[in-house]
Scaffold this motif. Structure first.
Motif, PDB file in Angstrom:
ATOM      1  N   ASP A   1       6.981  11.175 -24.032  1.00  0.00           N
ATOM      2  CA  ASP A   1       7.027   9.682 -24.281  1.00  0.00           C
ATOM      3  C   ASP A   1       5.476   9.924 -23.892  1.00  0.00           C
ATOM      4  O   ASP A   1       4.498  10.893 -23.636  1.00  0.00           O
ATOM      5  N   ALA A   2       4.634   8.825 -23.775  1.00  0.00           N
ATOM      6  CA  ALA A   2       3.189   8.613 -22.551  1.00  0.00           C
ATOM      7  C   ALA A   2       2.269   9.011 -20.986  1.00  0.00           C
ATOM      8  O   ALA A   2       1.888   9.474 -20.877  1.00  0.00           O
TER       9      ALA A   2
ATOM     10  N   PRO B   1       3.606  13.328 -22.256  1.00  0.00           N
ATOM     11  CA  PRO B   1       2.685  13.821 -23.388  1.00  0.00           C
ATOM     12  C   PRO B   1       2.656  15.605 -23.551  1.00  0.00           C
ATOM     13  O   PRO B   1       2.616  15.903 -25.192  1.00  0.00           O
TER      14      PRO B   1
END
Length: 204
Positions: free
Chosen positions: A118-119, A122
């Motif tokens: 996810d953000a 990464p």
């Protein structure tokens, strides 16, 4: 010239269970606290010119327990270095190697790398971790004429850093097993970089 003192933080629940712990901030276990505190008498005998730590709480707590922070006047300032964060494991964050191998049979971190997450996770290549290690070494070695430099961080990151110290590719960090609650020293012999001690438990 001083030595680089390489400290892997004390045990956490995730490291105990073999879970890949990149950017997740997991606290030390009771054993991790005890192991870190056991290092303080040995470090007190060293002339430490600078201390760099990962921003992760487990590394900062290890730094404090080992007596490297909050010392008397004249003690080195502890510098939080974002480049000392652990390898970003991306989509494999929190997973064990057997769990990953259920999806990717034969998977090996040093060869096969990670997948994006996810953000907040990464993911990184080993070459990107190596570039961070090179930046840490550039900053740390500037202090070696004044004494030892302590680097407090994480297993895979410090293994990559050791490979880069020796002039090896970042992926050769695979050659240097590094357990939690250990101290290692990097130095030189005849002006060539060497490992002086490796993977010594804090309590030794």
């Amino acid at each position: 010239m001083g030595d680089l003192i390489v400290l892997r933080h004390g045990q956490t629940e995730w490291s105990r269970d073999g879970r890949h712990t990149g950017r997740t901030d997991v606290p030390l276990t009771a054993r991790g606290v005890a192991d870190a505190a056991a290092l303080a008498p040995m470090l007190a005998r060293r002339h430490i010119a600078a201390v760099f730590t990962s921003p992760a709480a487990r590394a900062r707590r290890t730094t404090e327990l080992a007596g490297l922070a909050g010392g008397p006047a004249g003690s080195p300032t502890v510098k939080q270095d974002p480049d000392l964060w652990e390898w970003d494991y991306g989509g494999y964050e929190g997973m064990t190697t057997p769990q990953i191998q259920q999806r990717r049979p034969g998977w090996y971190l040093w060869r096969d790398g990670v997948i994006p997450g996810d953000a907040a996770h990464p993911g990184e290549t080993v070459q990107e971790v190596g570039a961070r290690a090179d930046r840490v070494l550039a900053r740390a070695t500037a202090y070696l004429p004044d004494g030892d430099v302590a680097l407090v961080g994480h297993g895979h990151m410090l293994r990559v850093l050791t490979a880069r110290w020796l002039g090896l590719p970042a992926s050769d960090g695979r050659l240097f097993r590094l357990d939690t609650g250990t101290v290692s020293t990097l130095g030189d012999e005849h002006d060539e970089p060497v490992i002086l001690t490796w993977n010594v438990p804090f309590a030794s």
